[in-house]
Design a protein around this motif. Structure first.
Motif, PDB file in Angstrom:
ATOM      1  N   GLN A   1      -6.630  -0.645  -0.810  1.00 52.78           N
ATOM      2  CA  GLN A   1      -7.442   0.492  -0.391  1.00 52.78           C
ATOM      3  C   GLN A   1      -8.112   0.181   1.031  1.00 52.78           C
ATOM      4  O   GLN A   1      -8.148   1.033   1.789  1.00 52.78           O
TER       5      GLN A   1
ATOM      6  N   ALA B   1      -3.086  -4.857 -13.231  1.00 47.05           N
ATOM      7  CA  ALA B   1      -3.663  -4.347 -11.840  1.00 47.05           C
ATOM      8  C   ALA B   1      -2.608  -3.636 -11.029  1.00 47.05           C
ATOM      9  O   ALA B   1      -2.941  -2.577 -10.677  1.00 47.05           O
TER      10      ALA B   1
ATOM     11  N   ILE C   1      -2.656   4.056  -4.834  1.00 47.12           N
ATOM     12  CA  ILE C   1      -3.257   3.165  -3.772  1.00 47.12           C
ATOM     13  C   ILE C   1      -2.276   2.238  -3.596  1.00 47.12           C
ATOM     14  O   ILE C   1      -1.947   1.507  -2.138  1.00 47.12           O
ATOM     15  N   GLY C   2      -1.454   1.815  -4.301  1.00 44.81           N
ATOM     16  CA  GLY C   2      -0.128   0.722  -4.050  1.00 44.81           C
ATOM     17  C   GLY C   2       1.241   1.252  -4.834  1.00 44.81           C
ATOM     18  O   GLY C   2       1.080   2.283  -5.324  1.00 44.81           O
TER      19      GLY C   2
ATOM     20  N   MET D   1      -3.219   0.323  -9.802  1.00 42.39           N
ATOM     21  CA  MET D   1      -3.209   0.791  -8.311  1.00 42.39           C
ATOM     22  C   MET D   1      -1.950   1.863  -7.951  1.00 42.39           C
ATOM     23  O   MET D   1      -2.180   2.698  -7.306  1.00 42.39           O
TER      24      MET D   1
ATOM     25  N   HIS E   1      -7.755  -6.960  -5.970  1.00 45.65           N
ATOM     26  CA  HIS E   1      -6.424  -6.577  -5.443  1.00 45.65           C
ATOM     27  C   HIS E   1      -6.357  -5.169  -5.185  1.00 45.65           C
ATOM     28  O   HIS E   1      -6.093  -4.663  -4.065  1.00 45.65           O
ATOM     29  N   LEU E   2      -6.839  -4.156  -6.109  1.00 49.42           N
ATOM     30  CA  LEU E   2      -6.669  -2.851  -5.612  1.00 49.42           C
ATOM     31  C   LEU E   2      -7.537  -2.562  -4.323  1.00 49.42           C
ATOM     32  O   LEU E   2      -7.226  -1.791  -3.533  1.00 49.42           O
TER      33      LEU E   2
ATOM     34  N   THR F   1       0.764  -9.499  -7.334  1.00 47.97           N
ATOM     35  CA  THR F   1      -0.148  -9.218  -8.339  1.00 47.97           C
ATOM     36  C   THR F   1       0.355  -9.270  -9.707  1.00 47.97           C
ATOM     37  O   THR F   1       1.581  -9.443  -9.839  1.00 47.97           O
TER      38      THR F   1
ATOM     39  N   GLN G   1      -3.340   5.222  -9.301  1.00 45.39           N
ATOM     40  CA  GLN G   1      -4.133   5.918  -8.231  1.00 45.39           C
ATOM     41  C   GLN G   1      -3.556   5.999  -7.050  1.00 45.39           C
ATOM     42  O   GLN G   1      -4.438   6.439  -6.039  1.00 45.39           O
TER      43      GLN G   1
ATOM     44  N   LYS H   1       0.731  -1.196  -0.011  1.00 41.33           N
ATOM     45  CA  LYS H   1      -0.052   0.072  -0.100  1.00 41.33           C
ATOM     46  C   LYS H   1       0.828   1.324   0.100  1.00 41.33           C
ATOM     47  O   LYS H   1       2.015   1.036   0.456  1.00 41.33           O
TER      48      LYS H   1
END
Length: 327
Positions: free
Chosen positions: A182, A195, A204-205, A199, A177-178, A191, A202, A123
């Motif tokens: 999150q 994907a 998120i990852g 992420m 996964h996302l 992953t 965004q 994350k």
């Protein structure tokens, strides 16, 4: 891409195009059901479908979404699909070891830190900078199926981590996964693309390391980890050899376009639900038609299958060429 790879793909694409031409609109299209797992290596399928190449070859190809590799294998055995994109090679090889004459790979996806598919992410706010930081009860998800979670576990073991003590890991479908990152239910995971690109974009990852199979399991960062590929069912090839030949010819044409024409990434927008602004940045594996594999490629593929046997994912040792077929 190396110049020799480019020339080889161009020649095969031209040959594939010639093979796919002899059908007219007056003839009924031959129906083919093709399973698609959500990985960017499915791009050749979306290219061929959207550009009408299957139709030109007298084929009506139905996309059958697949959420896991075991389900893909089951569908091939049951005859509910005729082939599939992105089937992990360890699970395909395991089925061939248990039941010879089930499926054959017509192309393979070479993965490493240059041709990215598999990777570990965390994350975005995680303090973890390397795989060795996955400690203190680190909660990880994994792409689904015995091969994916087996590879993830083997990589983490290679860097000295102990499952249960340093980390836990659970299979999760790629589509969640996302959300898994999150929600805070997981600290990171193993992953695939696209994907990971989504992420990261965004916020998120964050990627920790890519191409981990080549680096840690094959032992060479530049090795091609042939961890997945496109397959056709043996029964399909035996019962409808001309249809299988035409499908393989179009698939090869799609492979060449995917790796030489950057504009084709746009087909990931609809097919893989990739945001339009990210399509051009999604990495692809080095997709190689079986007939174009080099001696070094065959050696890398065999080593990966042997590792699968050591991990217990493949029942018995199997020869890489016995699970492959050039049409």
């Amino acid at each position: 891409m190396q110049r020799t790879d480019f020339l080889r793909l161009a020649i095969r694409a031209a040959a594939a195009f010639a093979l796919a031409l002899p059908f007219t609109a007056a003839q009924a299209a031959d129906k083919v059901k093709f399973g698609v797992f959500p990985s960017s290596a499915a791009l050749p399928f979306y290219i061929a479908q959207n550009r009408g190449w299957f139709k030109e070859a007298g084929l009506e190809v139905e996309e059958v979404p697949m959420t896991s590799h075991p389900l893909t294998v089951q569908a091939l055995v049951a005859g509910s699909i005729d082939g599939a994109a992105n089937l992990v090679t360890l699970e395909g090889a395991n089925m061939e070891a248990r039941r010879p004459g089930t499926l054959k790979y017509i192309s393979l996806n070479g993965q490493n830190s240059e041709h990215v598919i598999e990777q570990f992410v965390v994350k975005s706010g995680s303090p973890a900078k390397s795989l060795k930081d996955f400690k203190g009860g680190f909660k990880l998800f994994s792409a689904p199926g015995p091969a994916n979670i087996g590879a993830a576990r083997a990589v983490l073991k290679k860097v000295g981590l102990v499952e249960g003590k340093d980390f836990t890991i659970q299979e999760q479908q790629i589509g969640v996964h996302l959300g898994a990152l999150q929600s805070g239910n997981f600290d990171g995971g193993y992953t695939l693309e696209p994907a990971a690109t989504i992420m990261v974009a965004q916020n998120i990852g964050r990627r920790v390391e890519t191409g981990v199979i080549a680096t840690y399991l094959l032992g060479r960062k530049e090795a091609s980890a042939f961890a997945a590929g496109a397959v056709l069912a043996d029964k399909f090839m035996a019962d409808r050899p001309d249809v299988a030949r035409r499908f393989a010819a179009v698939w090869t044409r799609g492979v060449a376009a995917a790796q030489t024409d950057s504009s084709t990434r746009g087909y990931l927008v609809q097919g893989m639900k990739v945001p339009p602004e990210l399509a051009a940045t999604v990495p692809l594996p080095r997709i190689v038609p079986v007939g174009d594999l080099s001696a070094a490629d065959w050696a890398d593929f065999q080593k990966f299958l042997d590792i699968g046997t050591e991990l217990g994912v493949i029942k018995d040792r199997i020869d890489a060429r016995s699970v492959s077929k050039a049409l």
